[in-house]
Design a protein around this motif. Sequence first.
Motif, PDB file in Angstrom:
ATOM      1  N   TYR A   1       0.778  -1.145  -0.057  1.00 41.59           N
ATOM      2  CA  TYR A   1      -0.132  -0.069   0.143  1.00 41.59           C
ATOM      3  C   TYR A   1       0.792   1.212  -0.040  1.00 41.59           C
ATOM      4  CZ  TYR A   1      -3.734  -3.376   1.494  1.00 41.59           C
ATOM      5  OH  TYR A   1      -4.453  -4.228   1.793  1.00 41.59           O
ATOM      6  N   GLU A   2       1.842   1.277   0.953  1.00 44.91           N
ATOM      7  CA  GLU A   2       2.775   2.462   0.874  1.00 44.91           C
ATOM      8  C   GLU A   2       3.434   2.530  -0.496  1.00 44.91           C
ATOM      9  OE1 GLU A   2       5.314   1.229   3.927  1.00 44.91           O
ATOM     10  OE2 GLU A   2       3.737   1.530   5.630  1.00 44.91           O
ATOM     11  N   ILE A   3       3.854   1.578  -1.138  1.00 42.92           N
ATOM     12  CA  ILE A   3       4.612   1.831  -2.462  1.00 42.92           C
ATOM     13  C   ILE A   3       3.669   2.363  -3.667  1.00 42.92           C
ATOM     14  CG2 ILE A   3       5.698   0.562  -4.351  1.00 42.92           C
ATOM     15  CD1 ILE A   3       7.004  -1.126  -1.860  1.00 42.92           C
ATOM     16  N   LEU A   4       2.309   1.787  -3.461  1.00 42.23           N
ATOM     17  CA  LEU A   4       1.511   2.153  -4.452  1.00 42.23           C
ATOM     18  C   LEU A   4       1.231   3.399  -4.070  1.00 42.23           C
ATOM     19  CD1 LEU A   4      -0.853  -0.813  -4.987  1.00 42.23           C
ATOM     20  CD2 LEU A   4       0.959  -0.271  -6.389  1.00 42.23           C
ATOM     21  N   SER A   5       0.878   3.904  -3.014  1.00 39.86           N
ATOM     22  CA  SER A   5       0.491   5.297  -2.914  1.00 39.86           C
ATOM     23  C   SER A   5       1.470   6.255  -3.209  1.00 39.86           C
ATOM     24  CB  SER A   5       0.120   5.187  -1.240  1.00 39.86           C
ATOM     25  OG  SER A   5      -0.944   4.622  -0.787  1.00 39.86           O
ATOM     26  N   GLY A   6       2.692   6.072  -2.759  1.00 44.25           N
ATOM     27  CA  GLY A   6       3.935   6.924  -3.238  1.00 44.25           C
ATOM     28  C   GLY A   6       3.951   7.034  -4.850  1.00 44.25           C
ATOM     29  N   MET A   7       3.262   6.309  -5.406  1.00 41.45           N
ATOM     30  CA  MET A   7       3.205   6.160  -6.966  1.00 41.45           C
ATOM     31  C   MET A   7       1.848   6.809  -7.394  1.00 41.45           C
ATOM     32  SD  MET A   7       5.124   2.862  -8.187  1.00 41.45           S
ATOM     33  CE  MET A   7       3.917   1.762  -7.851  1.00 41.45           C
ATOM     34  N   GLY A   8       1.051   7.183  -6.536  1.00 39.23           N
ATOM     35  CA  GLY A   8      -0.250   7.727  -7.045  1.00 39.23           C
ATOM     36  C   GLY A   8      -1.096   6.710  -7.448  1.00 39.23           C
ATOM     37  N   ARG A   9      -1.001   5.412  -7.090  1.00 38.09           N
ATOM     38  CA  ARG A   9      -1.743   4.267  -7.536  1.00 38.09           C
ATOM     39  C   ARG A   9      -2.586   3.582  -6.284  1.00 38.09           C
ATOM     40  NH1 ARG A   9      -2.520   4.511 -12.749  1.00 38.09           N
ATOM     41  NH2 ARG A   9      -2.862   2.230 -12.930  1.00 38.09           N
ATOM     42  N   MET A  10      -3.247   2.662  -6.642  1.00 41.59           N
ATOM     43  CA  MET A  10      -4.158   1.942  -5.657  1.00 41.59           C
ATOM     44  C   MET A  10      -4.583   0.417  -6.097  1.00 41.59           C
ATOM     45  SD  MET A  10      -7.890   3.828  -5.446  1.00 41.59           S
ATOM     46  CE  MET A  10      -8.459   2.564  -4.746  1.00 41.59           C
ATOM     47  N   LEU A  11      -4.717  -0.413  -5.418  1.00 37.68           N
ATOM     48  CA  LEU A  11      -5.486  -1.610  -5.894  1.00 37.68           C
ATOM     49  C   LEU A  11      -7.019  -1.360  -5.975  1.00 37.68           C
ATOM     50  CD1 LEU A  11      -3.885  -4.314  -3.539  1.00 37.68           C
ATOM     51  CD2 LEU A  11      -2.883  -3.755  -6.010  1.00 37.68           C
ATOM     52  N   PRO A  12      -7.599  -1.953  -7.299  1.00 35.47           N
ATOM     53  CA  PRO A  12      -9.025  -1.831  -7.193  1.00 35.47           C
ATOM     54  C   PRO A  12      -9.655  -2.438  -6.033  1.00 35.47           C
ATOM     55  CG  PRO A  12      -8.151  -2.350  -9.181  1.00 35.47           C
ATOM     56  CD  PRO A  12      -6.869  -2.629  -8.382  1.00 35.47           C
ATOM     57  N   ALA A  13      -9.178  -3.591  -5.618  1.00 33.58           N
ATOM     58  CA  ALA A  13      -9.902  -4.226  -4.109  1.00 33.58           C
ATOM     59  C   ALA A  13      -9.341  -3.171  -3.025  1.00 33.58           C
ATOM     60  CB  ALA A  13      -9.088  -5.519  -3.693  1.00 33.58           C
TER      61      ALA A  13
ATOM     62  N   GLN B   1     -14.115  -4.232   1.597  1.00 35.22           N
ATOM     63  CA  GLN B   1     -15.741  -4.034   1.491  1.00 35.22           C
ATOM     64  C   GLN B   1     -15.872  -3.255   0.233  1.00 35.22           C
ATOM     65  OE1 GLN B   1     -14.038  -3.232   5.039  1.00 35.22           O
ATOM     66  NE2 GLN B   1     -12.622  -1.999   3.381  1.00 35.22           N
ATOM     67  N   GLY B   2     -17.135  -3.482  -0.116  1.00 31.47           N
ATOM     68  CA  GLY B   2     -17.745  -2.664  -1.494  1.00 31.47           C
ATOM     69  C   GLY B   2     -18.092  -3.490  -2.439  1.00 31.47           C
ATOM     70  N   LEU B   3     -19.294  -3.449  -2.928  1.00 31.46           N
ATOM     71  CA  LEU B   3     -19.780  -4.576  -4.140  1.00 31.46           C
ATOM     72  C   LEU B   3     -19.000  -4.220  -5.673  1.00 31.46           C
ATOM     73  CD1 LEU B   3     -23.606  -4.310  -3.462  1.00 31.46           C
ATOM     74  CD2 LEU B   3     -22.023  -6.090  -2.705  1.00 31.46           C
ATOM     75  N   GLN B   4     -18.398  -3.101  -5.448  1.00 32.43           N
ATOM     76  CA  GLN B   4     -17.778  -2.921  -6.783  1.00 32.43           C
ATOM     77  C   GLN B   4     -16.246  -3.570  -7.005  1.00 32.43           C
ATOM     78  OE1 GLN B   4     -17.497   1.199  -7.713  1.00 32.43           O
ATOM     79  NE2 GLN B   4     -19.809   1.301  -7.043  1.00 32.43           N
TER      80      GLN B   4
ATOM     81  N   TYR C   1     -23.286   3.403  -2.168  1.00 36.78           N
ATOM     82  CA  TYR C   1     -21.818   3.767  -1.807  1.00 36.78           C
ATOM     83  C   TYR C   1     -20.805   2.944  -2.476  1.00 36.78           C
ATOM     84  CZ  TYR C   1     -23.988   7.271   1.229  1.00 36.78           C
ATOM     85  OH  TYR C   1     -24.750   8.431   1.499  1.00 36.78           O
ATOM     86  N   ALA C   2     -19.740   3.625  -2.835  1.00 42.59           N
ATOM     87  CA  ALA C   2     -18.603   2.702  -3.447  1.00 42.59           C
ATOM     88  C   ALA C   2     -18.405   1.670  -2.354  1.00 42.59           C
ATOM     89  CB  ALA C   2     -17.480   3.613  -3.828  1.00 42.59           C
ATOM     90  N   LEU C   3     -18.066   2.142  -1.258  1.00 37.84           N
ATOM     91  CA  LEU C   3     -17.499   1.341   0.119  1.00 37.84           C
ATOM     92  C   LEU C   3     -18.352   1.502   1.265  1.00 37.84           C
ATOM     93  CD1 LEU C   3     -13.921   2.198  -0.556  1.00 37.84           C
ATOM     94  CD2 LEU C   3     -14.666   0.275  -1.216  1.00 37.84           C
ATOM     95  N   SER C   4     -18.811   0.344   2.116  1.00 37.02           N
ATOM     96  CA  SER C   4     -19.393   0.543   3.140  1.00 37.02           C
ATOM     97  C   SER C   4     -18.975  -0.617   4.044  1.00 37.02           C
ATOM     98  CB  SER C   4     -21.018   0.458   2.571  1.00 37.02           C
ATOM     99  OG  SER C   4     -21.860   0.512   3.943  1.00 37.02           O
ATOM    100  N   LYS C   5     -19.097  -0.398   5.303  1.00 45.44           N
ATOM    101  CA  LYS C   5     -18.971  -1.227   6.559  1.00 45.44           C
ATOM    102  C   LYS C   5     -19.833  -0.733   7.548  1.00 45.44           C
ATOM    103  CE  LYS C   5     -15.179  -3.009   9.216  1.00 45.44           C
ATOM    104  NZ  LYS C   5     -13.459  -3.111   9.439  1.00 45.44           N
ATOM    105  N   ALA C   6     -20.292  -1.824   8.289  1.00 46.57           N
ATOM    106  CA  ALA C   6     -21.138  -1.675   9.613  1.00 46.57           C
ATOM    107  C   ALA C   6     -20.640  -2.542  10.702  1.00 46.57           C
ATOM    108  CB  ALA C   6     -22.636  -1.826   8.956  1.00 46.57           C
TER     109      ALA C   6
ATOM    110  N   LEU D   1     -20.288  -6.155   9.576  1.00 48.62           N
ATOM    111  CA  LEU D   1     -20.878  -6.609   8.194  1.00 48.62           C
ATOM    112  C   LEU D   1     -20.115  -6.063   7.113  1.00 48.62           C
ATOM    113  CD1 LEU D   1     -24.547  -5.788   9.615  1.00 48.62           C
ATOM    114  CD2 LEU D   1     -23.356  -8.268   9.112  1.00 48.62           C
ATOM    115  N   ARG D   2     -19.597  -6.619   6.282  1.00 45.84           N
ATOM    116  CA  ARG D   2     -18.635  -6.062   5.095  1.00 45.84           C
ATOM    117  C   ARG D   2     -19.338  -6.914   4.016  1.00 45.84           C
ATOM    118  NH1 ARG D   2     -12.674  -6.771   5.960  1.00 45.84           N
ATOM    119  NH2 ARG D   2     -12.954  -8.678   7.059  1.00 45.84           N
ATOM    120  N   CYS D   3     -19.677  -6.166   2.882  1.00 51.15           N
ATOM    121  CA  CYS D   3     -20.012  -6.798   1.619  1.00 51.15           C
ATOM    122  C   CYS D   3     -19.101  -6.746   0.425  1.00 51.15           C
ATOM    123  CB  CYS D   3     -21.299  -6.206   1.189  1.00 51.15           C
ATOM    124  SG  CYS D   3     -22.758  -6.251   2.461  1.00 51.15           S
ATOM    125  N   THR D   4     -18.807  -7.844  -0.287  1.00 50.60           N
ATOM    126  CA  THR D   4     -18.102  -7.649  -1.666  1.00 50.60           C
ATOM    127  C   THR D   4     -19.050  -8.225  -2.744  1.00 50.60           C
ATOM    128  OG1 THR D   4     -17.362  -9.893  -1.600  1.00 50.60           O
ATOM    129  CG2 THR D   4     -16.267  -8.290   0.091  1.00 50.60           C
ATOM    130  N   GLY D   5     -18.176  -7.896  -3.999  1.00 56.24           N
ATOM    131  CA  GLY D   5     -18.664  -8.155  -5.134  1.00 56.24           C
ATOM    132  C   GLY D   5     -18.243  -9.880  -5.655  1.00 56.24           C
TER     133      GLY D   5
END
Length: 459
Positions: A107-119, A140-143, A222-227, A358-362
């Motif tokens: 995560y740190e390396i990707l963030s430093g490059m301005g990138r992220m995982l789609p998950a 979390q997130g159905l997308q 919402y794109a991401l949700s957790k309860a 409660l966390r939902c995924t696609g």
Amino acid sequence: MTSENGGYPRRNPQPVADGKVWNWAQNATLGDKSAVSTPETEAELQALIAASGGKIRVMGSRMSPGRMLQLADRGDTLLDLSRLRGLLAVTEESATFAGGTPLHEVYEILSGMGRMLPASPGVIAAQSLAGALATGTHGQGLQQSSIADEALSIRMVLADGSVAEYDRQHRWFGAVQLGLGSLGVVTQVTLRTQPSLVYTCYKNAVAADTLEQDLIDWNRNYALSKAWWFPNENQVHVWAAREATADEAARYHDNNDDLLRQEETSDAMNETIDQTLEHMRSDTKIVDENGKPFRTVTRFKDFSDVTGDVYQVFCRGIATPQINVEIAIPLAITGETIGKIKAWHSATQPHMHYPIILRCTGPSSCWLSPAYQQETCFFGFVVYYAEDGSLSEEGVSFLRAVEEVLAEVGGRPHWGKYFEAPLYNWSALYPHWADFVEVRQALDPQHKFDNAFTSALFD
């Protein structure tokens, strides 16, 4: 208190100088320290595996239950891949990491490059990348679905010491994505990446009266949700995040890209959290008011909306030794399942010192993913260890009973957490179960990567 109940082992709260390797929670030994090998290169790993006449398991971060990693005999090998880590290659839309890279480094390396995982991330980032894939770590997130679903190719050292690479076009890729450590040793993973996004996460406290429908709405809207559901108090603490507006993103960047908290706070959860803390203190006998278990819920007091990247917003877990049970339910019957839990809770009044997560995924493409080919809601349950390493008898009874409720409706357990295997008919739950067993036989005919746990599963 109980020393061991329902497959949940007692924890040793003090480091032990016994020549054994313990898992992170210190509730299981994995093998002798003399069994640990730490290869410096992939070639060294190949030679080690080829020469081994015993069983081989990869330790990773040792955060899984001990049964996932445990060895039994002299001559067996525990692999420490901590030297095989780091970024290996980058393209415009992907990044290749060594399998032993901790998720927080990814995560740190990707963030430093301005990138992220789609998950989106799970709450804890101490796991190794290979371990996260092997157990189906998810956010979390159905997308999106599990981290393994963002793998474009996976490189492994097989039981004979040879190297094989599998990409998304390979007929076995669905098995390799989530292999439970039973197919080979993952040394490289190429992950899909995308430009970093900034999110604004709204936090709220609502009654659980209409949770059956509300949970679906939050995840659809919402794109991401957790309860976090507190059944005793009939209350839900919900996080719902969408992509930040241009103005919100600008204020976040003006804050040096640090998590931006809104000035307005809410105390709507404070009374519920105080009651939860009372239960936790009674169960755990932990005297430190700022102990890690207590901090996992005190963060819900005086909460506020936040703006940040996905890792700043959602990767907020506090690693605390615990028994964690997480069962996946098809989203299509999640409302019905919540209703069953409400009725069961009302009838039995179980003792619990932590809310239901409660966390939902696609849908997932991994053959052994609990979310395979269907939108899914993961129901998470936690019981923390007491100061002396024991578990509350009432807490253990709650975990056993609620798992039975969810198993009866077709639930699939998270592989990297605790579950009662006899409750599940694996071949009925997983359409590709027999196919996975065939791949395992083809890649590791002598079952070099097995232990008692995986042998019981597949044999």
